[in-house]
Design a protein around this motif. Structure first.
Motif, PDB file in Angstrom:
ATOM      1  N   VAL A  98       9.484   7.821   0.332  1.00  0.00           N
ATOM      2  CA  VAL A  98       8.623   6.806   0.940  1.00  0.00           C
ATOM      3  C   VAL A  98       9.011   5.410   0.439  1.00  0.00           C
ATOM      4  N   PHE A  99       9.504   5.329  -0.786  1.00  0.00           N
ATOM      5  CA  PHE A  99       9.883   4.031  -1.343  1.00  0.00           C
ATOM      6  C   PHE A  99      11.119   3.452  -0.637  1.00  0.00           C
ATOM      7  N   ARG A 100      11.837   4.270   0.115  1.00  0.00           N
ATOM      8  CA  ARG A 100      12.997   3.757   0.849  1.00  0.00           C
ATOM      9  C   ARG A 100      12.559   2.711   1.878  1.00  0.00           C
ATOM     10  N   PHE A 101      11.455   3.012   2.592  1.00  0.00           N
ATOM     11  CA  PHE A 101      10.953   2.047   3.579  1.00  0.00           C
ATOM     12  C   PHE A 101      10.498   0.764   2.900  1.00  0.00           C
ATOM     13  N   VAL A 102       9.796   0.910   1.773  1.00  0.00           N
ATOM     14  CA  VAL A 102       9.333  -0.266   1.023  1.00  0.00           C
ATOM     15  C   VAL A 102      10.511  -1.146   0.640  1.00  0.00           C
ATOM     16  N   THR A 103      11.592  -0.521   0.218  1.00  0.00           N
ATOM     17  CA  THR A 103      12.766  -1.268  -0.227  1.00  0.00           C
ATOM     18  C   THR A 103      13.514  -1.896   0.940  1.00  0.00           C
ATOM     19  N   PHE A 104      13.721  -1.108   1.991  1.00  0.00           N
ATOM     20  CA  PHE A 104      14.523  -1.576   3.115  1.00  0.00           C
ATOM     21  C   PHE A 104      13.851  -2.715   3.864  1.00  0.00           C
ATOM     22  N   ILE A 105      12.542  -2.581   4.110  1.00  0.00           N
ATOM     23  CA  ILE A 105      11.874  -3.562   4.965  1.00  0.00           C
ATOM     24  C   ILE A 105      11.705  -4.899   4.280  1.00  0.00           C
ATOM     25  N   SER A 106      11.787  -4.933   2.962  1.00  0.00           N
ATOM     26  CA  SER A 106      11.597  -6.196   2.243  1.00  0.00           C
ATOM     27  C   SER A 106      12.731  -7.183   2.505  1.00  0.00           C
ATOM     28  N   VAL A 107      13.886  -6.707   2.940  1.00  0.00           N
ATOM     29  CA  VAL A 107      14.989  -7.618   3.228  1.00  0.00           C
ATOM     30  C   VAL A 107      14.653  -8.521   4.409  1.00  0.00           C
ATOM     31  N   PHE A 108      13.741  -8.058   5.288  1.00  0.00           N
ATOM     32  CA  PHE A 108      13.347  -8.853   6.450  1.00  0.00           C
ATOM     33  C   PHE A 108      11.977  -9.504   6.260  1.00  0.00           C
TER      34      PHE A 108
ATOM     35  N   ILE B  72       0.839  -1.202   0.000  1.00  0.00           N
ATOM     36  CA  ILE B  72       0.000   0.000   0.000  1.00  0.00           C
ATOM     37  C   ILE B  72       0.874   1.252   0.000  1.00  0.00           C
ATOM     38  N   GLY B  73       2.014   1.176   0.683  1.00  0.00           N
ATOM     39  CA  GLY B  73       2.932   2.311   0.702  1.00  0.00           C
ATOM     40  C   GLY B  73       3.585   2.590  -0.632  1.00  0.00           C
ATOM     41  N   ALA B  74       3.524   1.642  -1.563  1.00  0.00           N
ATOM     42  CA  ALA B  74       4.045   1.876  -2.912  1.00  0.00           C
ATOM     43  C   ALA B  74       2.976   2.446  -3.835  1.00  0.00           C
ATOM     44  N   VAL B  75       1.707   2.186  -3.539  1.00  0.00           N
ATOM     45  CA  VAL B  75       0.616   2.643  -4.414  1.00  0.00           C
ATOM     46  C   VAL B  75       0.250   4.095  -4.130  1.00  0.00           C
ATOM     47  N   ILE B  76       0.118   4.455  -2.859  1.00  0.00           N
ATOM     48  CA  ILE B  76      -0.343   5.800  -2.504  1.00  0.00           C
ATOM     49  C   ILE B  76       0.613   6.890  -2.984  1.00  0.00           C
ATOM     50  N   PRO B  77       1.945   6.767  -2.816  1.00  0.00           N
ATOM     51  CA  PRO B  77       2.825   7.795  -3.382  1.00  0.00           C
ATOM     52  C   PRO B  77       2.696   7.937  -4.892  1.00  0.00           C
ATOM     53  N   LEU B  78       2.454   6.833  -5.591  1.00  0.00           N
ATOM     54  CA  LEU B  78       2.263   6.913  -7.043  1.00  0.00           C
ATOM     55  C   LEU B  78       1.040   7.758  -7.395  1.00  0.00           C
ATOM     56  N   ILE B  79      -0.039   7.607  -6.637  1.00  0.00           N
ATOM     57  CA  ILE B  79      -1.252   8.392  -6.896  1.00  0.00           C
ATOM     58  C   ILE B  79      -0.994   9.873  -6.655  1.00  0.00           C
ATOM     59  N   LEU B  80      -0.297  10.197  -5.561  1.00  0.00           N
ATOM     60  CA  LEU B  80      -0.035  11.602  -5.254  1.00  0.00           C
ATOM     61  C   LEU B  80       0.964  12.210  -6.236  1.00  0.00           C
ATOM     62  N   ILE B  81       1.936  11.431  -6.692  1.00  0.00           N
ATOM     63  CA  ILE B  81       2.882  11.931  -7.691  1.00  0.00           C
ATOM     64  C   ILE B  81       2.174  12.199  -9.008  1.00  0.00           C
ATOM     65  N   ALA B  82       1.255  11.316  -9.390  1.00  0.00           N
ATOM     66  CA  ALA B  82       0.498  11.514 -10.626  1.00  0.00           C
ATOM     67  C   ALA B  82      -0.361  12.769 -10.561  1.00  0.00           C
ATOM     68  N   GLN B  83      -0.810  13.155  -9.354  1.00  0.00           N
ATOM     69  CA  GLN B  83      -1.597  14.371  -9.213  1.00  0.00           C
ATOM     70  C   GLN B  83      -0.756  15.624  -9.430  1.00  0.00           C
TER      71      GLN B  83
END
Length: 334
Positions: A320-330, A180-191
């Motif tokens: 925001v994508f930094r958290f998405v990327t970092f947390i996936s390692v765990f 969800i944290g990857a989808v919401i920034p995309l929507i706001l960037i598109a705006q």
């Protein structure tokens, strides 16, 4: 991920081995809750849907939590536009700061709600799974128990059942939060402008490729490590239970050598898992995409397509994508 988690648990995957129909059990309970055991994913889903309000609350809370976090970046951009304009007023800046603070409050409150719902679901999942296992074991015949290794059953009843708890909280919670944290920034960037979607799109493509390669390497090592833990635990439990026989036959050195051999194999798997996690390429892909996005945003600003505040907002949303990327390692190993 769900299939990988369940394949490491011997009492779940082969239904004919540990879970048998109620009509064939030696003992049954009329009040026992019946789960769907036609497959690992359906079994997990039937456990989760026993408390349908908890998954629903977790999803809604995650959406509002990420909305609050992302909208803070929007207010930061507005504040930058305000203070770079001539004759700006403190009252206007205070309103923007109040809006950012309200979004931070939304993020915090719904973050607590998300953690509450997923943790309760994980704890109830562990409790119900352990109860289901114990009821199944009580229904088995004495000949069945005579064929099983006590240490292996102990490992399944403790470590594997506990792993289901960790799979939900924090594992499933982090994966859901990342998605969800990857989808919401995309929507706001598109705006802001659809042209700014170039860098996030490149990042998501590179992220999907590298995370798939990461999981492909990590999966067999994680499964082997869990299987080896069950083997090591079973051997140790049998040696301790039969210590009189071991001493009577002067087999102490043999049992010690067998245990240390199993422990070394487990250690080797653990070290190999660490090596795979150390070579986590998605973080490099994020850094590259972040720099690309900054360059692209500055070019659009120079061309007059966006203002400086929108550049700041875009960079905050890219962060925001930094958290998405970092947390996936765990999260993919939980």
């Amino acid at each position: 991920m769900i299939s990988r988690r369940l394949r490491s648990s011997s009492f779940i995957l082969p239904p004919s081995s540990f879970i048998i129909p109620m009509s064939k059990r030696e003992f049954t309970l009329s009040t026992e809750y019946r789960y769907n055991r036609s497959g690992p994913a359906r079994w997990i889903l039937s456990h989760a849907l026993r408390y349908p309000y908890l998954p629903l609350l977790a999803i809604l809370a995650t959406i509002f939590n990420n909305l609050g976090h992302s909208y803070i970046q929007v207010f930061v951009g507005r504040a930058l536009n305000l203070i770079t304009s001539p004759g700006w007023e403190t009252a206007a800046l205070a309103k923007i700061a109040l809006g950012a603070a309200s979004m931070a409050l939304v993020q915090g409150v719904f973050g607590l709600a998300r953690n509450y719902s997923t943790e309760f679901l994980a704890q109830r999942m562990e409790r119900d799974t352990r109860q289901e296992l114990y009821l199944s074991l009580l229904g088995k015949s004495q000949s069945f128990h005579g064929r099983q290794r006590i240490g292996d059953i102990m490992a399944r009843a403790t470590n594997d059942v506990r792993a289901l708890n960790v799979m939900f909280s924090p594992g499933l919670m982090l994966i859901m939060d990342s998605a969800i944290g990857a989808v919401i920034p995309l929507i706001l960037i598109a705006q802001i402008t659809p042209r700014l979607l170039l860098a996030p799109g490149v990042f998501l493509i590179l992220f999907a490729i590298t995370i798939n390669n990461y999981n492909r390497k990590l999966k067999p090592v994680s499964m082997a490590m869990r299987d080896q833990f069950g083997e090591m635990n079973a051997g140790l439990a049998e040696a301790i239970a039969g210590i009189e026989t071991v001493k009577a036959n002067v087999q102490e050195r043999y049992e010690w050598s067998k245990f240390t051999h199993n422990a070394r194999i487990f250690r080797d798997h653990f070290v190999r898992q660490g090596e795979i996690q150390a070579l986590y390429w998605p973080m490099l892909m994020f850094s590259f995409s972040w720099a690309l996005g900054f360059l692209h945003a500055l070019l659009l600003w120079r061309a007059g397509s966006i203002d400086l505040g929108q550049v700041a907002t875009f960079m905050g949303l890219m962060g925001v994508f930094r958290f998405v990327t970092f947390i996936s390692v765990f999260s993919f190993n939980l």
